[in-house]
Write a protein that holds these residues in place. Structure first.
Motif, PDB file in Angstrom:
ATOM      1  N   ALA A 143       0.809  -1.222   0.000  1.00 39.24           N
ATOM      2  CA  ALA A 143       0.000   0.000   0.000  1.00 39.24           C
ATOM      3  C   ALA A 143       0.843   1.272   0.000  1.00 39.24           C
ATOM      4  CB  ALA A 143      -0.930  -0.001   1.210  1.00 39.24           C
ATOM      5  N   ASP A 144       2.126   1.166   0.274  1.00 32.02           N
ATOM      6  CA  ASP A 144       2.966   2.365   0.425  1.00 32.02           C
ATOM      7  C   ASP A 144       3.254   3.074  -0.896  1.00 32.02           C
ATOM      8  OD1 ASP A 144       3.292   2.379   3.234  1.00 32.02           O
ATOM      9  OD2 ASP A 144       4.766   0.771   3.087  1.00 32.02           O
ATOM     10  N   GLY A 145       3.514   2.319  -1.927  1.00 31.90           N
ATOM     11  CA  GLY A 145       3.814   2.936  -3.227  1.00 31.90           C
ATOM     12  C   GLY A 145       5.292   3.095  -3.492  1.00 31.90           C
ATOM     13  N   ASP A 146       6.047   3.655  -2.536  1.00 31.74           N
ATOM     14  CA  ASP A 146       7.493   3.762  -2.699  1.00 31.74           C
ATOM     15  C   ASP A 146       8.150   3.813  -1.323  1.00 31.74           C
ATOM     16  OD1 ASP A 146       7.382   6.464  -1.735  1.00 31.74           O
ATOM     17  OD2 ASP A 146       6.966   7.173  -3.765  1.00 31.74           O
ATOM     18  N   ASP A 147       9.481   3.806  -1.320  1.00 33.79           N
ATOM     19  CA  ASP A 147      10.223   3.747  -0.054  1.00 33.79           C
ATOM     20  C   ASP A 147      10.020   4.995   0.796  1.00 33.79           C
ATOM     21  OD1 ASP A 147      11.185   1.279  -0.774  1.00 33.79           O
ATOM     22  OD2 ASP A 147      13.124   2.015  -1.500  1.00 33.79           O
ATOM     23  N   ALA A 148       9.905   6.165   0.142  1.00 30.71           N
ATOM     24  CA  ALA A 148       9.737   7.414   0.889  1.00 30.71           C
ATOM     25  C   ALA A 148       8.412   7.412   1.655  1.00 30.71           C
ATOM     26  CB  ALA A 148       9.803   8.607  -0.054  1.00 30.71           C
ATOM     27  N   LYS A 149       7.333   6.992   0.980  1.00 32.35           N
ATOM     28  CA  LYS A 149       6.025   6.949   1.650  1.00 32.35           C
ATOM     29  C   LYS A 149       6.013   5.902   2.754  1.00 32.35           C
ATOM     30  CE  LYS A 149       3.022   8.832  -1.951  1.00 32.35           C
ATOM     31  NZ  LYS A 149       4.111   9.361  -2.785  1.00 32.35           N
ATOM     32  N   ALA A 150       6.726   4.810   2.527  1.00 31.09           N
ATOM     33  CA  ALA A 150       6.831   3.779   3.562  1.00 31.09           C
ATOM     34  C   ALA A 150       7.557   4.327   4.789  1.00 31.09           C
ATOM     35  CB  ALA A 150       7.562   2.555   3.015  1.00 31.09           C
ATOM     36  N   ALA A 151       8.624   5.089   4.544  1.00 34.10           N
ATOM     37  CA  ALA A 151       9.391   5.664   5.654  1.00 34.10           C
ATOM     38  C   ALA A 151       8.544   6.666   6.435  1.00 34.10           C
ATOM     39  CB  ALA A 151      10.652   6.342   5.120  1.00 34.10           C
ATOM     40  N   GLN A 152       7.766   7.466   5.717  1.00 35.79           N
ATOM     41  CA  GLN A 152       6.883   8.419   6.392  1.00 35.79           C
ATOM     42  C   GLN A 152       5.895   7.691   7.298  1.00 35.79           C
ATOM     43  OE1 GLN A 152       5.111  10.681   3.212  1.00 35.79           O
ATOM     44  NE2 GLN A 152       7.118  11.274   2.382  1.00 35.79           N
ATOM     45  N   ARG A 153       5.313   6.609   6.800  1.00 34.70           N
ATOM     46  CA  ARG A 153       4.366   5.833   7.598  1.00 34.70           C
ATOM     47  C   ARG A 153       5.034   5.246   8.837  1.00 34.70           C
ATOM     48  NH1 ARG A 153       3.912   0.606   7.886  1.00 34.70           N
ATOM     49  NH2 ARG A 153       5.048   0.239   5.924  1.00 34.70           N
ATOM     50  N   VAL A 154       6.226   4.690   8.656  1.00 39.21           N
ATOM     51  CA  VAL A 154       6.933   4.058   9.766  1.00 39.21           C
ATOM     52  C   VAL A 154       7.278   5.087  10.847  1.00 39.21           C
ATOM     53  CG1 VAL A 154       9.089   2.903  10.426  1.00 39.21           C
ATOM     54  CG2 VAL A 154       7.845   2.166   8.387  1.00 39.21           C
ATOM     55  N   VAL A 155       7.716   6.267  10.433  1.00 33.92           N
ATOM     56  CA  VAL A 155       8.055   7.315  11.395  1.00 33.92           C
ATOM     57  C   VAL A 155       6.814   7.745  12.171  1.00 33.92           C
ATOM     58  CG1 VAL A 155       8.838   9.703  11.644  1.00 33.92           C
ATOM     59  CG2 VAL A 155      10.076   8.136  10.124  1.00 33.92           C
ATOM     60  N   ARG A 156       5.689   7.908  11.472  1.00 33.07           N
ATOM     61  CA  ARG A 156       4.461   8.326  12.151  1.00 33.07           C
ATOM     62  C   ARG A 156       3.959   7.243  13.104  1.00 33.07           C
ATOM     63  NH1 ARG A 156       2.668  13.099  10.761  1.00 33.07           N
ATOM     64  NH2 ARG A 156       3.281  14.025   8.762  1.00 33.07           N
ATOM     65  N   GLN A 157       4.131   5.988  12.732  1.00 30.63           N
ATOM     66  CA  GLN A 157       3.746   4.902  13.629  1.00 30.63           C
ATOM     67  C   GLN A 157       4.628   4.895  14.876  1.00 30.63           C
ATOM     68  OE1 GLN A 157       3.975   1.475  11.011  1.00 30.63           O
ATOM     69  NE2 GLN A 157       1.822   1.646  10.419  1.00 30.63           N
ATOM     70  N   TRP A 158       5.908   5.204  14.686  1.00 31.14           N
ATOM     71  CA  TRP A 158       6.829   5.272  15.831  1.00 31.14           C
ATOM     72  C   TRP A 158       6.423   6.411  16.760  1.00 31.14           C
ATOM     73  CZ3 TRP A 158      10.060   9.094  17.687  1.00 31.14           C
ATOM     74  CH2 TRP A 158      10.996   8.696  18.646  1.00 31.14           C
ATOM     75  N   LEU A 159       6.077   7.566  16.175  1.00 31.43           N
ATOM     76  CA  LEU A 159       5.652   8.704  16.984  1.00 31.43           C
ATOM     77  C   LEU A 159       4.398   8.361  17.787  1.00 31.43           C
ATOM     78  CD1 LEU A 159       6.111  11.598  14.386  1.00 31.43           C
ATOM     79  CD2 LEU A 159       7.529  11.174  16.396  1.00 31.43           C
ATOM     80  N   ALA A 160       3.433   7.692  17.133  1.00 30.48           N
ATOM     81  CA  ALA A 160       2.195   7.311  17.817  1.00 30.48           C
ATOM     82  C   ALA A 160       2.478   6.335  18.954  1.00 30.48           C
ATOM     83  CB  ALA A 160       1.222   6.695  16.813  1.00 30.48           C
TER      84      ALA A 160
END
Length: 293
Positions: A143-160
């Motif tokens: 669902a991410d589309g590319d590595d940058a979007k995946a990294a953004q998701r992972v960082v936001r999950q870490w923040l949460a």
């Protein structure tokens, strides 16, 4: 030899030539300075004129991005292979790896603690972006589309997971080298507090430049009481100056400090940000020592 100043390039890429005009000073104090002026040549090479003065036993270094990625990579491989006693007869070629290629050797990355030290001490934007994308590659899903979007998701999950709400945060480039990126000072401070309480706090804090001592803070606050008292990452864009890190006050308390200055012409901004650290340091003296974080 006496009076000689050695200038070298690492790695020793053949297309980077040095014009050494540095003069040796008859002094054991590291006074004077060195200037680096790269000039592209018609044949694709780069000549770097190195001028200035250095005292006896002193050194100077800088990081320069002189070649495009393909030329640099090919030049680095050739230089290292030559140092090992080998030679490469073929020309440089940028192309997909052939399916018939065989792995002759494999190199492994240094561990993360070593990598972030280089990133943070010297504000290495390229390495920061590569680390960001590597994070995305490791945890990417369909669902991410590319590595940058995946990294953004992972960082936001870490923040949460850490209980950090960051509605102002906008991530486009892992280095922050973007006009689109946003974060508030309070959000950044919350991240620093989470880092302070992390099992890896010591490794992270030691990766940040020390005020008046090393990295991008080596020349700042050098002759003040703040020298050695703060671990601070600097941030610089044409219209932005920022600091973020950990700083101690006169009572030995450690604070998470973030200051971001936005201005069309931020001349003198570094002095303003340094003053933030100095003012924080000058707390009223108290009989006890406590941790603010």
């Amino acid at each position: 030899d006496s009076g000689k100043v050695l200038v070298s390039v690492e790695p020793p890429i053949a297309s980077i030539r040095i014009d050494n005009q540095v003069k040796a000073l008859n002094s054991k104090q590291c006074t004077g300075g060195v200037r680096y002026n790269p000039v592209p040549q018609a044949d694709g090479s780069v000549t770097v004129t190195v001028a200035g003065q250095l005292g006896e036993g002193c050194s100077s270094q800088t990081y320069l991005s002189l070649l495009d990625h393909a030329t640099y990579t090919a030049g680095a491989v050739r230089a290292i292979w030559k140092e090992l006693g080998g030679s490469i007869q073929g020309k440089d070629r940028l192309a997909p790896t052939p399916s018939s290629a065989k792995v002759l050797a494999r190199a492994f990355s240094p561990d993360l603690a070593e990598i972030i030290r280089d990133i943070n001490k010297y504000s290495n934007n390229t390495m920061a972006q590569q680390l960001f994308l590597s994070l995305g590659q490791k945890f990417r899903n369909d669902a991410d589309g590319d590595d940058a979007k995946a990294a953004q998701r992972v960082v936001r999950q870490w923040l949460a997971k850490k209980g950090i709400t960051a509605p102002h945060l906008v991530m486009e480039n892992g280095s922050g080298l973007s006009r689109s990126e946003r974060v508030s000072a309070r959000e950044m401070a919350s991240m620093l507090q989470a880092a302070w309480h992390s099992p890896y706090a010591a490794e992270y804090i030691s990766s940040l430049p020390i005020a008046g001592t090393d990295g991008t803070m080596r020349k700042r606050l050098k002759t003040t009481a703040m020298r050695g008292e703060a671990h601070v990452k600097t941030g610089t864009l044409n219209t932005v100056r920022a600091i973020a890190g950990f700083s101690r006050d006169v009572n030995g308390n450690t604070w998470a400090v973030v200051a971001i200055l936005n201005d069309k012409a931020p001349f003198g901004a570094s002095s303003v940000l340094d003053q933030v650290l100095l003012d924080l340091y000058k707390q009223p003296r108290t009989p006890q020592t406590a941790s603010v974080l």
